[in-house]
Motif scaffolding. Structure first.
Motif, PDB file in Angstrom:
ATOM      1  N   LYS A 164       2.014   2.499  -3.574  1.00  0.00           N
ATOM      2  CA  LYS A 164       0.988   3.210  -4.348  1.00  0.00           C
ATOM      3  C   LYS A 164       1.134   2.991  -5.854  1.00  0.00           C
ATOM      4  N   LEU A 171       0.830  -1.209   0.000  1.00  0.00           N
ATOM      5  CA  LEU A 171       0.000   0.000   0.000  1.00  0.00           C
ATOM      6  C   LEU A 171       0.865   1.260   0.000  1.00  0.00           C
ATOM      7  N   ASP A 180      -6.928   3.099   0.450  1.00  0.00           N
ATOM      8  CA  ASP A 180      -5.757   2.421   1.006  1.00  0.00           C
ATOM      9  C   ASP A 180      -5.438   2.867   2.427  1.00  0.00           C
ATOM     10  N   TYR A 200      -1.916  -3.093  -6.597  1.00  0.00           N
ATOM     11  CA  TYR A 200      -2.433  -1.815  -6.100  1.00  0.00           C
ATOM     12  C   TYR A 200      -3.491  -1.263  -7.058  1.00  0.00           C
TER      13      TYR A 200
END
Length: 452
Positions: free
Chosen positions: A285, A282, A300, A290
């Motif tokens: 990104k 997470l 997230d 993701y």
């Protein structure tokens, strides 16, 4: 007057009163204060006295030779300060103010004694070969406080080596849970047309085990193995996985694993769990996994909070220490957490072996804060910057991780953090401890005693 005195300074004054009583004096005199300073000396002050071979008994005999003390056989409940002692205490307050301190330190009392020329204390120290001017200069440097210092001493460490995350990624497989995740992920990789492990295989593997608390958290957000695989089947490109060089993992997966490793340490674990892997992903990104989570409309930050919440409930010591360290950093207007903040965090945590060892060495949060404030001053960085760790602080955390693993502990504990600090002799934390009168040997012995 004494509300401005640190605990150590108050202890010196109290000891001066005790000595006066023991000597049957009619009042507390500057001579009693000097004797108390020698008796309570620690750190730099102790080294100063030792360097000139000044000890309590010899000083007491030497002072008595030229002192005209009035004594009484009466057991007085509370001795008053003599006029000379009152002048000395007022001078102490003045010295503290001139050095920019809002509190009176042990060193201010020491300085006040050394500035009283033609006094019995001054003349006696000279007879004993004590270099008063040199000692004054050293003490003045110690107490001088700059109220604004935007530069953090541990920030510029370009010459110090970075942690080699490529080598450390092997540590991820030390956890049985994570090892199983990667076994399944490699199997999935074999069934695909790819040769390099990506974040999508890792998350798919985590979701496959429906019995874990982590998959249950995912389910709360509507993420299942089935809908993840469905999205994955429709993914046409792995381009978002390649942000750098190709290694065993895709570059993005490698970055996620590196962040997972760091996250595990920051959450107080000595092993990398699937939860840490997801949190690491997470933080990147980016990447196929993701992107799929974003397509499934996952926030997230909320998912990360849901994963961290059960970990926080377990109250790991290191997590508490690091949270307190960040709070101390904010208090001083800093966006940087150095080793000195780790020290304050260990003391503030209060219940661990690390805190107990420091407490037994008479280190308290009030005096430690005062010393840290003198070392780094105040900044104005907190309001517009994210709080980060210095390289040296990261290295301390890294060594604490190693100590926890050597002890076969599942978590990094306060004694591991404190022990790791002692391996960095030039760190701000060790400088603070030295000024507080404690050295690495005392800390190591204290930890050893509690672990036996």
């Amino acid at each position: 007057m004494f509300e401005k005195f640190t605990e150590k300074a108050i202890n010196v004054v109290t000891e001066a009163q005790n000595i006066a009583k023991q000597e049957h004096s009619t009042s507390v005199l500057p001579e009693h204060l000097l004797l108390a300073l020698v008796k309570e000396a620690k750190g730099i002050s102790l080294k100063i006295f030792k360097s000139y071979n000044v000890d309590f008994e010899d000083l007491k005999k030497e002072l008595a030779k030229s002192s005209k003390l009035e004594t009484t056989e009466l057991n007085l409940p509370a001795l008053a300060f003599s006029d000379a002692m009152k002048v000395l205490l007022r001078k102490t307050l003045d010295l503290a103010a001139r050095s920019g301190n809002t509190t009176v330190l042990y060193e201010h009392l020491f300085l006040a004694v050394l500035t009283e020329k033609n006094s019995n204390n001054y003349n006696t120290l000279q007879r004993l070969g004590f270099d008063i001017q040199k000692s004054k200069t050293l003490l003045e440097k110690l107490v001088q406080r700059k109220t604004k210092r935007l530069y953090h001493p541990e920030i510029d460490e370009a010459k110090e080596p970075e942690i080699n995350l490529a080598q450390e990624t092997d540590a991820i497989f030390n956890s049985k849970e994570s090892a199983k995740v990667f076994e399944r992920a490699v199997s999935k990789l074999s069934a695909s047309n790819y040769e390099i492990l990506g974040t999508e295989q890792i998350i798919s593997s985590i979701l496959e085990d429906k019995t874990t608390g982590l998959t249950k958290i995912f389910a709360q957000y509507g993420i299942t193995a089935e809908n993840f695989e469905e999205k994955l089947a429709n993914t046409q490109s792995r381009q978002s996985e390649y942000a750098g060089r190709q290694i065993i993992f895709t570059p993005n997966a490698f970055r996620a694993m590196s962040l997972a490793l760091q996250t595990a340490k920051e959450l107080g674990s000595s092993v990398v769990l699937p939860e840490h892997i997801v949190l690491g992903l997470l933080k990147t990104k980016k990447g196929v996994a993701y992107d799929i989570l974003k397509e499934l409309h996952i926030n997230d930050d909320e998912l990360a909070h849901s994963i961290i919440k059960p970990i926080e409930k377990q109250m790991p010591e290191t997590l508490t220490i690091l949270r307190l360290a960040k709070q101390e950093s904010r208090r001083l207007g800093r966006s940087v957490v150095g080793t000195e903040m780790f020290l304050l965090g260990i003391i503030g945590e209060a219940t661990g072996i690390g805190a107990k060892v420091l407490s037994e060495l008479e280190i308290n949060i009030k005096d430690a804060r005062n010393v840290v404030e003198k070392l780094i001053g105040f900044g104005n960085e907190y309001f517009d910057k994210e709080i980060v760790f210095t390289k040296r602080a990261k290295r301390v955390l890294e060594k604490a991780w190693g100590f926890a693993q050597n002890d076969k502990k599942e978590r990094i504990e306060s004694e591991h953090m404190l022990l790791a600090i002692t391996t960095e002799p030039t760190s701000l934390a060790m400088k603070a401890l030295e000024q507080l009168g404690v050295d690495a040997v005392e800390i190591k012995e204290g930890i050893k005693k509690h672990k036996c």
